[in-house]
Write a protein that holds these residues in place. Structure first.
Motif, PDB file in Angstrom:
ATOM      1  N   MET A  97      15.269   5.028   2.783  1.00  0.00           N
ATOM      2  CA  MET A  97      14.699   5.152   4.061  1.00  0.00           C
ATOM      3  C   MET A  97      13.204   5.296   3.986  1.00  0.00           C
ATOM      4  O   MET A  97      12.585   5.606   4.981  1.00  0.00           O
ATOM      5  N   GLY A  98      12.734   5.059   2.947  1.00  0.00           N
ATOM      6  CA  GLY A  98      11.316   5.171   2.734  1.00  0.00           C
ATOM      7  C   GLY A  98      10.547   4.111   3.478  1.00  0.00           C
ATOM      8  O   GLY A  98       9.382   4.303   3.818  1.00  0.00           O
ATOM      9  N   ILE A  99      11.187   3.038   3.768  1.00  0.00           N
ATOM     10  CA  ILE A  99      10.491   1.965   4.469  1.00  0.00           C
ATOM     11  C   ILE A  99      10.404   2.308   5.947  1.00  0.00           C
ATOM     12  O   ILE A  99       9.412   2.014   6.587  1.00  0.00           O
ATOM     13  N   VAL A 100      11.384   2.922   6.472  1.00  0.00           N
ATOM     14  CA  VAL A 100      11.403   3.167   7.900  1.00  0.00           C
ATOM     15  C   VAL A 100      10.595   4.423   8.219  1.00  0.00           C
ATOM     16  O   VAL A 100       9.927   4.481   9.252  1.00  0.00           O
ATOM     17  N   THR A 101      10.545   5.429   7.452  1.00  0.00           N
ATOM     18  CA  THR A 101       9.781   6.623   7.729  1.00  0.00           C
ATOM     19  C   THR A 101       8.487   6.577   6.941  1.00  0.00           C
ATOM     20  O   THR A 101       8.496   6.571   5.711  1.00  0.00           O
ATOM     21  N   PRO A 102       7.392   6.579   7.640  1.00  0.00           N
ATOM     22  CA  PRO A 102       6.104   6.515   6.961  1.00  0.00           C
ATOM     23  C   PRO A 102       5.732   7.899   6.435  1.00  0.00           C
ATOM     24  O   PRO A 102       6.140   8.912   6.985  1.00  0.00           O
ATOM     25  N   GLU A 103       4.898   7.897   5.483  1.00  0.00           N
ATOM     26  CA  GLU A 103       4.457   9.157   4.899  1.00  0.00           C
ATOM     27  C   GLU A 103       3.212   9.622   5.633  1.00  0.00           C
ATOM     28  O   GLU A 103       2.554   8.856   6.330  1.00  0.00           O
ATOM     29  N   PHE A 104       2.892  10.889   5.417  1.00  0.00           N
ATOM     30  CA  PHE A 104       1.795  11.515   6.115  1.00  0.00           C
ATOM     31  C   PHE A 104       0.462  10.878   5.761  1.00  0.00           C
ATOM     32  O   PHE A 104      -0.378  10.651   6.651  1.00  0.00           O
ATOM     33  N   GLY A 105       0.194  10.525   4.575  1.00  0.00           N
ATOM     34  CA  GLY A 105      -1.070   9.924   4.142  1.00  0.00           C
ATOM     35  C   GLY A 105      -1.293   8.589   4.818  1.00  0.00           C
ATOM     36  O   GLY A 105      -2.410   8.225   5.216  1.00  0.00           O
ATOM     37  N   LEU A 106      -0.224   7.817   4.936  1.00  0.00           N
ATOM     38  CA  LEU A 106      -0.333   6.505   5.556  1.00  0.00           C
ATOM     39  C   LEU A 106      -0.688   6.663   7.040  1.00  0.00           C
ATOM     40  O   LEU A 106      -1.575   5.969   7.549  1.00  0.00           O
ATOM     41  N   ILE A 107      -0.069   7.606   7.696  1.00  0.00           N
ATOM     42  CA  ILE A 107      -0.344   7.819   9.102  1.00  0.00           C
ATOM     43  C   ILE A 107      -1.782   8.308   9.268  1.00  0.00           C
ATOM     44  O   ILE A 107      -2.488   7.883  10.199  1.00  0.00           O
ATOM     45  N   PHE A 108      -2.233   9.202   8.406  1.00  0.00           N
ATOM     46  CA  PHE A 108      -3.585   9.724   8.483  1.00  0.00           C
ATOM     47  C   PHE A 108      -4.591   8.607   8.371  1.00  0.00           C
ATOM     48  O   PHE A 108      -5.526   8.494   9.170  1.00  0.00           O
ATOM     49  N   TRP A 109      -4.468   7.770   7.315  1.00  0.00           N
ATOM     50  CA  TRP A 109      -5.435   6.706   7.119  1.00  0.00           C
ATOM     51  C   TRP A 109      -5.361   5.656   8.238  1.00  0.00           C
ATOM     52  O   TRP A 109      -6.370   5.096   8.646  1.00  0.00           O
ATOM     53  N   GLN A 110      -4.205   5.455   8.742  1.00  0.00           N
ATOM     54  CA  GLN A 110      -4.099   4.501   9.866  1.00  0.00           C
ATOM     55  C   GLN A 110      -4.815   5.064  11.096  1.00  0.00           C
ATOM     56  O   GLN A 110      -5.485   4.328  11.828  1.00  0.00           O
ATOM     57  N   LEU A 111      -4.711   6.380  11.313  1.00  0.00           N
ATOM     58  CA  LEU A 111      -5.392   6.991  12.440  1.00  0.00           C
ATOM     59  C   LEU A 111      -6.907   6.966  12.238  1.00  0.00           C
ATOM     60  O   LEU A 111      -7.660   6.727  13.195  1.00  0.00           O
ATOM     61  N   VAL A 112      -7.392   7.191  11.041  1.00  0.00           N
ATOM     62  CA  VAL A 112      -8.812   7.159  10.753  1.00  0.00           C
ATOM     63  C   VAL A 112      -9.326   5.735  10.956  1.00  0.00           C
ATOM     64  O   VAL A 112     -10.368   5.500  11.601  1.00  0.00           O
ATOM     65  N   ILE A 113      -8.629   4.750  10.426  1.00  0.00           N
ATOM     66  CA  ILE A 113      -9.061   3.350  10.568  1.00  0.00           C
ATOM     67  C   ILE A 113      -9.025   2.958  12.057  1.00  0.00           C
ATOM     68  O   ILE A 113      -9.948   2.296  12.559  1.00  0.00           O
ATOM     69  N   PHE A 114      -7.982   3.383  12.756  1.00  0.00           N
ATOM     70  CA  PHE A 114      -7.885   3.063  14.184  1.00  0.00           C
ATOM     71  C   PHE A 114      -9.042   3.687  14.948  1.00  0.00           C
ATOM     72  O   PHE A 114      -9.624   3.048  15.835  1.00  0.00           O
ATOM     73  N   GLY A 115      -9.438   4.919  14.641  1.00  0.00           N
ATOM     74  CA  GLY A 115     -10.562   5.579  15.284  1.00  0.00           C
ATOM     75  C   GLY A 115     -11.860   4.844  15.012  1.00  0.00           C
ATOM     76  O   GLY A 115     -12.712   4.676  15.912  1.00  0.00           O
ATOM     77  N   ILE A 116     -12.059   4.428  13.702  1.00  0.00           N
ATOM     78  CA  ILE A 116     -13.281   3.710  13.353  1.00  0.00           C
ATOM     79  C   ILE A 116     -13.329   2.381  14.107  1.00  0.00           C
ATOM     80  O   ILE A 116     -14.359   1.997  14.679  1.00  0.00           O
TER      81      ILE A 116
END
Length: 164
Positions: free
Chosen positions: A1-20
């Motif tokens: 289930m690792g593909i369906v549930t993202p990890e915390f680091g991935l979500i963090f970097w996606q949020l930072v990139i989305f903000g930038i």
């Protein structure tokens, strides 16, 4: 289930990139896009106002054209009426002139007939007088061939003539 549930680091970097990306888009893209949209909106509004104004002007021109057409029709009707009146007057004048000329010619003809009649009567009277004189002269010559008859005629005329 690792593909369906993202990890915390991935979500963090996606949020930072989305903000930038959001910050970059807001700074460089949103302002020009919004200003161009505002510009487009104002140009559309201006075009709509100009279209309304043009429509109003067209209605005014149409009303003016209808007024000019009505005036032209009235002028045409007036001119036609005047022409009809003038033609009727000319016809009436021609009739009156013809009647007057006919009356004048009739009067002249009557006068000429009367003059001819008077001349003919005068000539008949003259002819009758000449004939009467000729007849009387012949009768007197026949009766006065002898001297006593002449003396008797002179005496009878003298008796008939009253002396003043």
């Amino acid at each position: 289930m690792g593909i369906v549930t993202p990890e915390f680091g991935l979500i963090f970097w996606q949020l930072v990139i989305f903000g930038i990306v959001l910050l970059l888009l807001r700074t460089f893209a949103w302002k020009p896009i919004l200003s161009s949209l505002k510009e487009r909106e104002s140009s559309i509004e201006g075009a709509l106002r100009m279209a309304d104004q043009a429509k109003l002007e067209m209605q005014q021109l149409k009303a003016g054209n209808e007024k000019l057409l009505a005036e032209a029709r009235m002028e045409r009707d007036r001119i036609l009426k005047e022409a009809s009146d003038v033609s009727n007057q000319l016809i009436e004048q021609a009739k009156n002139k013809a009647i007057e000329e006919g009356n004048r010619l009739t009067l002249q003809a009557r006068e000429a007939i009367q003059n001819e009649k008077n001349a003919a009567l005068a000539e008949v009277k003259n002819t009758a007088a000449k004939l009467s004189i000729d007849i009387a002269e012949r009768i007197l010559r026949r009766q006065l061939t002898d001297e006593p008859a002449q003396q008797q005629l002179v005496d009878s005329y003298l008796k008939e003539v009253k002396l003043n």
